[in-house]
Scaffold this motif. Structure first.
Motif, mmCIF file in Angstrom:
data_model
loop_
_atom_site.group_PDB
_atom_site.id
_atom_site.type_symbol
_atom_site.label_atom_id
_atom_site.label_comp_id
_atom_site.label_asym_id
_atom_site.label_seq_id
_atom_site.Cartn_x
_atom_site.Cartn_y
_atom_site.Cartn_z
ATOM 1 N N THR A 69 10.200 -48.589 8.165
ATOM 2 C CA THR A 69 9.535 -49.771 8.722
ATOM 3 C C THR A 69 8.128 -49.817 8.167
ATOM 4 O OG1 THR A 69 10.744 -49.342 10.759
ATOM 5 C CG2 THR A 69 8.940 -50.944 10.876
ATOM 6 N N ARG A 72 12.061 -57.731 -3.332
ATOM 7 C CA ARG A 72 12.483 -56.779 -4.369
ATOM 8 C C ARG A 72 12.889 -55.444 -3.744
ATOM 9 N NH1 ARG A 72 9.725 -53.004 -7.426
ATOM 10 N NH2 ARG A 72 10.825 -52.444 -9.345
ATOM 11 N N THR A 73 12.014 -54.912 -2.894
ATOM 12 C CA THR A 73 12.337 -53.645 -2.224
ATOM 13 C C THR A 73 12.376 -53.796 -0.695
ATOM 14 O OG1 THR A 73 10.027 -52.920 -2.030
ATOM 15 C CG2 THR A 73 11.192 -52.342 -4.081
ATOM 16 N N SER A 74 12.002 -54.967 -0.205
ATOM 17 C CA SER A 74 11.878 -55.128 1.255
ATOM 18 C C SER A 74 12.855 -56.167 1.804
ATOM 19 C CB SER A 74 10.445 -55.541 1.617
ATOM 20 O OG SER A 74 10.188 -56.862 1.187
HETATM 21 C C1 LIG Z 1 6.683 -48.480 3.117
HETATM 22 C C2 LIG Z 1 5.908 -47.798 1.960
HETATM 23 C C3 LIG Z 1 6.826 -46.821 1.237
HETATM 24 C C4 LIG Z 1 5.508 -48.924 1.014
HETATM 25 O O1 LIG Z 1 4.708 -48.346 0.021
HETATM 26 P P1 LIG Z 1 3.759 -49.288 -0.864
HETATM 27 O O2 LIG Z 1 3.035 -48.416 -1.815
HETATM 28 O O3 LIG Z 1 2.982 -50.188 0.019
HETATM 29 O O4 LIG Z 1 4.810 -50.125 -1.673
HETATM 30 P P2 LIG Z 1 4.644 -51.500 -2.401
HETATM 31 O O5 LIG Z 1 3.219 -51.991 -2.422
HETATM 32 O O6 LIG Z 1 5.392 -51.364 -3.697
HETATM 33 O O7 LIG Z 1 5.452 -52.508 -1.435
HETATM 34 C C5 LIG Z 1 6.836 -52.335 -1.242
HETATM 35 C C6 LIG Z 1 7.340 -53.536 -0.474
HETATM 36 O O8 LIG Z 1 6.784 -53.499 0.829
HETATM 37 C C7 LIG Z 1 6.169 -54.743 1.130
HETATM 38 N N1 LIG Z 1 5.011 -54.475 1.987
HETATM 39 C C8 LIG Z 1 4.075 -53.530 1.812
HETATM 40 N N2 LIG Z 1 3.166 -53.589 2.806
HETATM 41 C C9 LIG Z 1 3.565 -54.603 3.620
HETATM 42 C C10 LIG Z 1 3.046 -55.173 4.821
HETATM 43 N N3 LIG Z 1 1.920 -54.718 5.376
HETATM 44 N N4 LIG Z 1 3.701 -56.199 5.369
HETATM 45 C C11 LIG Z 1 4.830 -56.686 4.818
HETATM 46 N N5 LIG Z 1 5.388 -56.183 3.672
HETATM 47 C C12 LIG Z 1 4.743 -55.165 3.094
HETATM 48 C C13 LIG Z 1 5.762 -55.310 -0.212
HETATM 49 O O9 LIG Z 1 5.594 -56.725 -0.161
HETATM 50 C C14 LIG Z 1 6.937 -54.887 -1.072
HETATM 51 O O10 LIG Z 1 8.024 -55.782 -0.870
HETATM 52 P P3 LIG Z 1 8.915 -56.370 -2.111
HETATM 53 O O11 LIG Z 1 9.211 -55.227 -3.056
HETATM 54 O O12 LIG Z 1 10.164 -56.882 -1.476
HETATM 55 O O13 LIG Z 1 8.101 -57.432 -2.763
HETATM 56 C C15 LIG Z 1 4.646 -47.050 2.488
HETATM 57 O O14 LIG Z 1 3.697 -48.002 2.936
HETATM 58 C C16 LIG Z 1 4.980 -46.103 3.597
HETATM 59 O O15 LIG Z 1 5.522 -45.029 3.370
HETATM 60 N N6 LIG Z 1 4.660 -46.472 4.859
HETATM 61 C C17 LIG Z 1 5.063 -45.670 6.010
HETATM 62 C C18 LIG Z 1 6.476 -46.055 6.483
HETATM 63 C C19 LIG Z 1 6.861 -45.267 7.705
HETATM 64 O O16 LIG Z 1 6.793 -44.053 7.724
HETATM 65 N N7 LIG Z 1 7.270 -46.006 8.779
HETATM 66 C C20 LIG Z 1 7.562 -45.381 10.036
HETATM 67 C C21 LIG Z 1 6.285 -45.213 10.785
HETATM 68 S S1 LIG Z 1 6.365 -43.888 11.948
#
Ligand SMILES: CC(C)(COP(=O)(O)OP(=O)(O)OC[C@H]1O[C@@H](n2cnc3c(N)ncnc32)[C@H](O)[C@@H]1OP(=O)(O)O)[C@@H](O)C(=O)NCCC(=O)NCCS
Length: 136
Positions: free
Chosen positions: A60, A89-91
């Motif tokens: 999430t 793409r990834t979401s």
């Molecule tokens: C999710 C995670 C892997 C994304 O990493 P990142 O470096 O931001 O990755 P990217 O910038 O390549 O974004 C990946 C996708 O996430 C989406 N995204 C990133 N931040 C976002 C936000 N705040 N809101 C909505 N979408 C978001 C991007 O738009 C992208 O989507 P797409 O590929 O479909 O266009 C990272 O932020 C993470 O590990 N977060 C913690 C997740 C977690 O542990 N959740 C449980 C909480 S206890």
């Protein structure tokens, strides 16, 4: 704050999950703790995300527009309806509606919240990976 778009009214009304709330789920006021609802919401959304990409693992990344419109009480049966709104793409963005059937008011169902949750497909190293297997 603008309202979340309603879920597609023509889609079948089958909740991802249904839960009866217990006394252990309450806050100091005796109503259900919001975090309990969010926990179930997160699971319901993840089930929906897995439907369109069963071979992927999701985390999430965001819960948007989480607003509680009505309280949930002990004994209410809460339904979590979900729908895939967008595949990136990834979401995957999932629309969620939470409704409570009141224990103490038979036949009464209230909307508790609408929300949107964004899940990201990740690999074993928790790095984003494309949803499409043809893309690397
Ligand atoms: C999710 C995670 C892997 C994304 O990493 P990142 O470096 O931001 O990755 P990217 O910038 O390549 O974004 C990946 C996708 O996430 C989406 N995204 C990133 N931040 C976002 C936000 N705040 N809101 C909505 N979408 C978001 C991007 O738009 C992208 O989507 P797409 O590929 O479909 O266009 C990272 O932020 C993470 O590990 N977060 C913690 C997740 C977690 O542990 N959740 C449980 C909480 S206890």
């Amino acid at each position: 704050m603008p309202e979340n778009p309603p879920l597609d009214a023509t889609a079948p009304r089958m909740p991802s999950i249904r839960v009866a709330l217990m006394p252990k789920d309450t806050n100091a006021l005796g109503t259900v703790f919001g975090g309990v609802i969010l926990s179930h919401l997160d699971i319901a959304g993840a089930i929906e995300a897995r439907k369109s990409a069963p071979d992927r693992m999701f985390v999430t990344v965001a819960m948007h527009r989480v607003v509680f419109d009505a309280p949930v009480f002990v004994g209410d049966v809460v339904s979590f309806y979900t729908q895939t709104l967008k595949r990136g793409r990834t979401s995957i963005t999932i629309g969620c509606r939470v409704e409570a059937e009141r224990l103490r008011e038979p036949g009464v169902t209230v909307k508790v919240m609408d929300a949107e949750i964004v899940y990201v497909s990740v690999d074993q190293n928790r790095k984003p990976v494309p949803l499409s297997s043809t893309e690397s």
